[in-house]
Motif scaffolding. Structure first.
Motif, PDB file in Angstrom:
ATOM      1  N   UNK A 151       0.876  -1.318   0.005  1.00  0.00           N
ATOM      2  CA  UNK A 151       0.264   0.066  -0.040  1.00  0.00           C
ATOM      3  C   UNK A 151       0.959   1.305   0.098  1.00  0.00           C
ATOM      4  N   UNK A 152       2.172   1.170   0.357  1.00  0.00           N
ATOM      5  CA  UNK A 152       3.146   2.183   0.564  1.00  0.00           C
ATOM      6  C   UNK A 152       3.357   2.973  -0.814  1.00  0.00           C
ATOM      7  N   UNK A 153       3.719   4.202  -0.833  1.00  0.00           N
ATOM      8  CA  UNK A 153       4.078   4.918  -1.860  1.00  0.00           C
ATOM      9  C   UNK A 153       5.289   5.974  -1.396  1.00  0.00           C
ATOM     10  N   UNK A 154       6.174   6.131  -2.309  1.00  0.00           N
ATOM     11  CA  UNK A 154       7.375   6.874  -1.647  1.00  0.00           C
ATOM     12  C   UNK A 154       7.375   8.227  -1.546  1.00  0.00           C
ATOM     13  N   UNK A 155       6.246   8.784  -2.205  1.00  0.00           N
ATOM     14  CA  UNK A 155       5.933  10.295  -2.014  1.00  0.00           C
ATOM     15  C   UNK A 155       4.617  10.685  -1.407  1.00  0.00           C
ATOM     16  N   UNK A 156       4.138   9.713  -0.483  1.00  0.00           N
ATOM     17  CA  UNK A 156       2.794   9.979  -0.060  1.00  0.00           C
ATOM     18  C   UNK A 156       2.721   9.401   1.480  1.00  0.00           C
ATOM     19  N   UNK A 157       1.964  10.034   2.411  1.00  0.00           N
ATOM     20  CA  UNK A 157       1.494   9.391   3.588  1.00  0.00           C
ATOM     21  C   UNK A 157       2.335   9.674   4.526  1.00  0.00           C
ATOM     22  N   UNK A 158       2.486   8.982   5.861  1.00  0.00           N
ATOM     23  CA  UNK A 158       3.387   9.372   6.885  1.00  0.00           C
ATOM     24  C   UNK A 158       4.964   8.951   6.621  1.00  0.00           C
ATOM     25  N   UNK A 159       5.567   9.070   7.545  1.00  0.00           N
ATOM     26  CA  UNK A 159       7.132   8.560   7.324  1.00  0.00           C
ATOM     27  C   UNK A 159       7.112   7.149   7.406  1.00  0.00           C
ATOM     28  N   UNK A 160       6.405   6.486   8.155  1.00  0.00           N
ATOM     29  CA  UNK A 160       6.591   4.962   7.719  1.00  0.00           C
ATOM     30  C   UNK A 160       6.299   4.543   6.417  1.00  0.00           C
ATOM     31  N   UNK A 161       5.074   5.166   5.889  1.00  0.00           N
ATOM     32  CA  UNK A 161       4.613   4.624   4.547  1.00  0.00           C
ATOM     33  C   UNK A 161       5.488   5.249   3.451  1.00  0.00           C
ATOM     34  N   UNK A 162       6.117   6.165   3.494  1.00  0.00           N
ATOM     35  CA  UNK A 162       7.114   6.863   2.634  1.00  0.00           C
ATOM     36  C   UNK A 162       8.266   5.834   2.585  1.00  0.00           C
ATOM     37  N   UNK A 163       8.773   5.406   3.870  1.00  0.00           N
ATOM     38  CA  UNK A 163       9.843   4.714   4.048  1.00  0.00           C
ATOM     39  C   UNK A 163       9.821   3.339   3.260  1.00  0.00           C
ATOM     40  N   UNK A 164       8.353   2.804   3.576  1.00  0.00           N
ATOM     41  CA  UNK A 164       8.016   1.328   3.130  1.00  0.00           C
ATOM     42  C   UNK A 164       8.157   1.506   1.361  1.00  0.00           C
ATOM     43  N   UNK A 165       7.360   2.559   0.922  1.00  0.00           N
ATOM     44  CA  UNK A 165       7.424   2.827  -0.430  1.00  0.00           C
ATOM     45  C   UNK A 165       8.877   2.944  -0.991  1.00  0.00           C
ATOM     46  N   UNK A 166       9.701   3.467  -0.533  1.00  0.00           N
ATOM     47  CA  UNK A 166      10.833   3.736  -0.948  1.00  0.00           C
ATOM     48  C   UNK A 166      11.613   2.201  -1.181  1.00  0.00           C
ATOM     49  N   UNK A 167      11.633   1.528  -0.015  1.00  0.00           N
ATOM     50  CA  UNK A 167      12.081   0.321  -0.108  1.00  0.00           C
ATOM     51  C   UNK A 167      11.426  -0.691  -1.270  1.00  0.00           C
ATOM     52  N   UNK A 168      10.123  -0.602  -1.257  1.00  0.00           N
ATOM     53  CA  UNK A 168       9.506  -1.526  -2.133  1.00  0.00           C
ATOM     54  C   UNK A 168       9.807  -0.865  -3.511  1.00  0.00           C
ATOM     55  N   UNK A 169      10.270   0.255  -3.846  1.00  0.00           N
ATOM     56  CA  UNK A 169      10.218   0.931  -5.289  1.00  0.00           C
ATOM     57  C   UNK A 169      11.835   0.277  -5.419  1.00  0.00           C
ATOM     58  N   UNK A 170      12.787   0.369  -4.407  1.00  0.00           N
ATOM     59  CA  UNK A 170      14.166  -0.172  -4.559  1.00  0.00           C
ATOM     60  C   UNK A 170      14.330  -1.464  -5.066  1.00  0.00           C
ATOM     61  N   UNK A 171      13.609  -2.326  -4.323  1.00  0.00           N
ATOM     62  CA  UNK A 171      13.541  -3.816  -4.661  1.00  0.00           C
ATOM     63  C   UNK A 171      13.011  -4.006  -6.008  1.00  0.00           C
ATOM     64  N   UNK A 172      11.988  -3.700  -6.465  1.00  0.00           N
ATOM     65  CA  UNK A 172      11.193  -3.753  -7.835  1.00  0.00           C
ATOM     66  C   UNK A 172      12.180  -3.301  -8.832  1.00  0.00           C
TER      67      UNK A 172
END
Length: 331
Positions: A206-227
């Protein structure tokens, strides 16, 4: 409570010769969507949860303070095979921190890259901690420890790094961890249920690197990096790398020792986790491929899927003597 269900079968002579049983769960942001076996089965996620262990690195600001990019974040989530690509990037990461291989606490592991292994043998070179499949995760731990002004024993369960990892792990899984085991790389590995692990993967979905709180943005960045960097998450010929390439960056997958596998699908908002009871890697790879096909994320005809789901069993003369398949009724 439901027992483990048959997930993968090995056939020979028209008979089921072996059967791998396990548990699986699919979650979204609202909770459990589907399950096989017992979703409340307690497991150690092993390396499948490295992206959760990396969340404090990003969320704390340590990653940005150290100037880490997407390749570093992918390596923090990786179980790489110690190829020159992986070793060189982790070494450069440590050098940028003013640290070196001796500061790692993951232990020495031989490279799993065949070409590099042969080259090292011919050159009379020996493996070091940089070759350890967890060296990227440990570089992340060291980066966080430096940011927190904490001591060098970052794998101690009482260390600020591991206290941050545990707190984040429990928040992501939605439940208190009843305990931990020490992983192959000497770091604590916190226990949860199969459903808890799938819930954590749904956080990344559910996370996006440029949206949500700090946890969500962090998860989004890690998700994007893996993919974005499947070659760094595992390596050539490995299931994680090949399956992510097959899905063209739309899905992230991550293996863990003893038959654990996870996936998260940002387009669907689904997190997936499974555990094969007997710990077989071949069965975990087949089962995760089957679930990804079931969810419409993976083409069953793709070579990376067929290699793991329906591969023939050949003997030493090249004669087909059996086959592997998903168990009837699973996925």
């Amino acid at each position: 409570m439901t027992g483990a269900v048959a997930m993968v079968e090995l056939l020979r002579g028209g008979m089921v010769e072996s059967c791998h049983r396990g548990h699986a769960a699919i979650c979204d942001a609202s909770g459990l969507v589907a399950a096989w076996g017992d979703p409340e089965a307690l497991i150690l996620p092993r390396s499948s949860c490295k992206m959760v262990q990396a969340l404090p690195l990003v969320e704390s600001g340590a990653a940005d303070a150290a100037g880490l990019g997407s390749e570093h974040l992918a390596l923090a989530c990786a179980s790489h095979q110690g190829a020159p690509l992986h070793v060189g990037k982790v070494a450069a990461w440590l050098d940028g921190l003013g640290l070196n291989e001796a500061d790692l606490l993951c232990g020495v592991q031989p490279t799993r890259d065949r070409d590099e292994r042969d080259r090292m043998i011919r050159a009379g070179e020996h493996a070091c901690q940089l070759h350890n499949n967890c060296s990227g995760k440990h570089a992340g731990f060291l980066t966080l420890a430096r940011h927190l002004h904490a001591g060098p024993d970052y794998v101690d369960p009482a260390h600020p790094v591991q206290r941050a990892v545990r707190a984040t792990f429990e928040e992501a899984t939605g439940r208190a961890s009843p305990g931990f085991g020490i992983d192959g790389c000497s770091a604590p590995n916190f226990a949860t249920t199969v459903a808890g692990l799938a819930r954590a993967m749904a956080v990344f979905a559910a996370a996006r690197p440029d949206a949500g709180d700090a946890r969500s943005r962090a998860a989004g960045r890690l998700s994007e990096a893996m993919r974005r960097h499947p070659d760094l998450v595992a390596g050539e010929g490995r299931a994680c790398t090949e399956l992510m390439r097959a899905m063209e960056g739309r899905v992230a997958v991550k293996t863990g020792a003893e038959g654990v596998f996870v996936a998260f699908l940002p387009e669907r908002g689904f997190g997936v986790a499974l555990k094969i009871e007997d710990g077989a890697t071949r069965a975990a790879e087949a089962a995760i491929a089957g679930l990804l096909v079931h969810l419409g994320a993976l083409d069953p005809a793709h070579p990376a899927a067929r290699k793991r789901m329906v591969g023939p069993i050949l003997n030493w003369r090249g004669i087909e003597t059996g086959a592997m398949r998903l168990a009837p009724g699973f996925a």
